[in-house]
Design a protein around this motif. Structure first.
Motif, PDB file in Angstrom:
ATOM      1  N   VAL A   1       0.878  -1.187   0.115  1.00 33.07           N
ATOM      2  CA  VAL A   1      -0.203   0.087   0.105  1.00 33.07           C
ATOM      3  C   VAL A   1       0.858   1.248  -0.099  1.00 33.07           C
ATOM      4  N   ALA A   2       1.963   1.357   0.867  1.00 28.35           N
ATOM      5  CA  ALA A   2       2.812   2.362   0.975  1.00 28.35           C
ATOM      6  C   ALA A   2       3.463   2.635  -0.286  1.00 28.35           C
ATOM      7  N   ILE A   3       4.119   1.616  -0.961  1.00 30.50           N
ATOM      8  CA  ILE A   3       4.767   1.743  -2.217  1.00 30.50           C
ATOM      9  C   ILE A   3       3.900   2.336  -3.203  1.00 30.50           C
ATOM     10  N   PHE A   4       2.887   1.648  -3.466  1.00 28.56           N
ATOM     11  CA  PHE A   4       1.959   2.077  -4.596  1.00 28.56           C
ATOM     12  C   PHE A   4       1.349   3.616  -4.297  1.00 28.56           C
ATOM     13  N   ALA A   5       0.952   3.808  -2.971  1.00 33.21           N
ATOM     14  CA  ALA A   5       0.508   5.335  -2.758  1.00 33.21           C
ATOM     15  C   ALA A   5       1.512   6.431  -2.925  1.00 33.21           C
ATOM     16  N   GLY A   6       3.057   5.961  -2.796  1.00 34.44           N
ATOM     17  CA  GLY A   6       4.129   6.992  -3.041  1.00 34.44           C
ATOM     18  C   GLY A   6       4.466   7.249  -4.201  1.00 34.44           C
ATOM     19  N   ASN A   7       4.231   5.991  -5.134  1.00 39.22           N
ATOM     20  CA  ASN A   7       4.773   6.184  -6.410  1.00 39.22           C
ATOM     21  C   ASN A   7       3.598   5.886  -7.645  1.00 39.22           C
ATOM     22  N   VAL A   8       2.552   5.976  -7.489  1.00 36.75           N
ATOM     23  CA  VAL A   8       1.342   5.605  -8.516  1.00 36.75           C
ATOM     24  C   VAL A   8       1.547   6.835  -9.303  1.00 36.75           C
ATOM     25  N   GLN A   9       1.752   8.022  -8.888  1.00 35.96           N
ATOM     26  CA  GLN A   9       1.719   9.338  -9.794  1.00 35.96           C
ATOM     27  C   GLN A   9       2.565   9.182 -10.662  1.00 35.96           C
ATOM     28  N   THR A  10       3.587   8.612 -10.685  1.00 30.84           N
ATOM     29  CA  THR A  10       4.895   8.473 -11.788  1.00 30.84           C
ATOM     30  C   THR A  10       4.465   7.885 -12.989  1.00 30.84           C
ATOM     31  N   ILE A  11       3.105   6.820 -12.742  1.00 34.28           N
ATOM     32  CA  ILE A  11       2.577   6.013 -14.051  1.00 34.28           C
ATOM     33  C   ILE A  11       1.941   7.487 -14.673  1.00 34.28           C
ATOM     34  N   LEU A  12       1.161   8.127 -13.801  1.00 35.68           N
ATOM     35  CA  LEU A  12       0.132   8.936 -14.304  1.00 35.68           C
ATOM     36  C   LEU A  12       0.746  10.014 -15.100  1.00 35.68           C
ATOM     37  N   ALA A  13       2.045  10.479 -14.787  1.00 30.92           N
ATOM     38  CA  ALA A  13       2.780  11.450 -15.189  1.00 30.92           C
ATOM     39  C   ALA A  13       3.340  11.184 -16.717  1.00 30.92           C
ATOM     40  N   ASP A  14       3.709   9.782 -16.908  1.00 34.92           N
ATOM     41  CA  ASP A  14       4.208   9.565 -18.092  1.00 34.92           C
ATOM     42  C   ASP A  14       3.663   8.323 -18.662  1.00 34.92           C
ATOM     43  N   PRO A  15       2.501   8.081 -19.038  1.00 28.75           N
ATOM     44  CA  PRO A  15       1.993   6.541 -19.268  1.00 28.75           C
ATOM     45  C   PRO A  15       2.719   5.931 -20.487  1.00 28.75           C
ATOM     46  N   GLY A  16       3.207   6.729 -21.318  1.00 27.74           N
ATOM     47  CA  GLY A  16       3.749   6.159 -22.578  1.00 27.74           C
ATOM     48  C   GLY A  16       5.175   5.464 -22.180  1.00 27.74           C
TER      49      GLY A  16
END
Length: 305
Positions: free
Chosen positions: A194-209
Motif C-alpha cells: 500500500v505504501a509503495i503504490f501510494a507513494g509512486n503511482v503518480q509516476t505512472i500518471l505523469a508519463d503513461p507512454g
C-alpha cells in the motif's frame, strides 16, 4: 487464495491513495517486516545452513551472473537511453528485504534466505559503481562507510532486534508469540505494498507512454527469469523450499536502494528514476501471482512449517 486477495486489495488501495495524493512511510514498514521475519525464524534451524550452500550459490550465480545476461538484451528495445538505464539498474539488483516475506508465505527456505540478505546487499553495493561506469559512463566513488551504514540499517539492526526479542521472550510464551507474528507477516507485506503504490503511482500518471514500455520490458524480464528458475530447479533437483527461495530472490528487486543511490549518482535524470519506480510497481503483482502459484504447488508440510 486469501493472501492473493489481500495483496490485490493492497495494490488497489495504494493506487487509490496515490491518485488522491496521500503518501505513507515505506522505510519503517520494511524494517518492521525484516525484524518480524527474523523474530519468527526457528533459531535451531540455523544449523541447517551447512546443508544449503548449493541453494545459496545457485541464487547468487543466478542473480549476479545470469540475470545481467537476461536484462541487457531486454532493455535494448526501450525507446530512450534514460529508460534503458533505469530498467537495467532495477533488474540488476536483487531484493534484500521483502523477498523473504514472500518466500515464507510460499513455503520457501527462509533460513537460507536470511543468509542471502547480507551477501546480496554487499555484492550489489560493491558492483553499483561498476554498473554505472559500464552503462552510464559515470564515475561513482564507492565509500566503505556508505556500504557499512546501509548494511547496518537495513539488515543488522532489524535482524538483530528480531532475534534478540525472540531470545528474551519467556519460553512458555515464545511459540505463541512467534505464531502470532508469523500470522501478521502477510498484513505487514500488504502495508508495504500500500505504501509503495501510494507513494509512486503518480509516476505512472505523469508519463503513461514510458510506463507501457517499462511495463513490457519488466514483464518480459519476469517471464524469462521465472522460466530460468524452473529450469534451474530441475537441473539441480531443488526441493520445494529451495525452489521457492531461488524463484523469489530472482523475482524481487532492490528498487528502493537502487533509487536512492541513483538519485545521488544521477540527480538530473528523472526518467531514470521513474523507470526504477515503475519496475517496482510491476513487481508486486508478479510476486503476488508467484506466491499463489508456489503455495498451490507446496507440499502441505512445507506451508505448515
Amino acid at each position: 487464495m486469501l493472501i492473493t486477495l489481500l495483496f490485490a486489495v493492497a495494490i488497489l488501495t495504494g493506487s487509490l491513495l496515490g491518485v488522491t495524493g496521500i503518501e505513507l512511510p515505506t522505510d519503517p514498514l520494511i524494517l518492521v517486516l525484516v525484524g518480524a521475519i527474523f523474530f519468527t525464524l526457528r533459531l535451531g534451524s540455523l544449523r541447517s545452513l551447512r546443508r544449503v550452500p548449493r541453494t545459496i550459490l545457485v541464487a547468487l550465480a543466478t542473480n549476479f551472473l545470469l540475470i545481467p545476461l537476461i536484462a541487457l538484451p531486454l532493455t535494448l528495445a526501450l525507446p530512450s537511453e534514460a529508460l534503458r538505464l533505469g530498467v537495467l539498474i532495477y533488474c540488476l539488483a536483487p531484493c534484500t528485504d521483502w523477498f523473504l516475506g514472500f518466500t515464507r508465505l510460499a513455503g520457501g527456505d527462509t533460513v537460507a534466505g536470511a543468509a542471502l540478505i547480507p551477501l546480496q546487499m554487499l555484492i550489489q553495493l560493491l558492483m553499483y559503481p561498476m554498473w554505472m561506469m559500464l552503462f552510464a559512463g559515470e564515475s561513482v566513488a564507492w565509500m566503505p562507510e556508505t556500504a557499512g551504514a546501509t548494511l547496518v540499517q537495513w539488515f543488522l539492526v532489524p535482524a538483530g532486534l528480531g532475534i534478540i526479542a525472540q531470545v528474551l521472550m519467556p519460553r512458555r510464551l515464545r511459540r505463541f508469540e512467534i505464531d502470532a507474528v508469523d500470522a501478521a507477516v502477510p498484513f505487514v507485506i500488504a502495508a508495504v505494498i500500500v505504501a509503495i503504490f501510494a507513494g509512486n503511482v503518480q509516476t505512472i500518471l505523469a508519463d503513461p507512454g514510458s510506463f507501457i514500455w517499462v511495463l513490457l520490458a519488466v514483464f518480459l524480464f519476469f517471464v524469462v527469469t521465472f522460466a530460468l528458475c524452473e529450469g534451474l530447479a530441475r537441473v539441480f533437483r531443488l526441493d520445494h523450499a529451495a525452489h521457492v527461495l531461488v524463484t523469489m530472490t530472482t523475482s524481487a528487486r532492490n528498487a528502493p536502494l537502487m533509487l536512492a543511490l541513483t538519485t545521488i549518482a544521477l540527480p538530473d535524470q528523472p526518467l531514470v528514476h521513474a523507470a526504477i519506480i515503475l519496475g517496482m510497481l510491476v513487481e508486486f503483482p508478479h510476486l503476488t501471482a508467484l506466491t499463489h502459484l508456489m503455495r498451490r504447488r507446496a507440499p502441505r508440510h512445507a506451508l505448515a512449517a
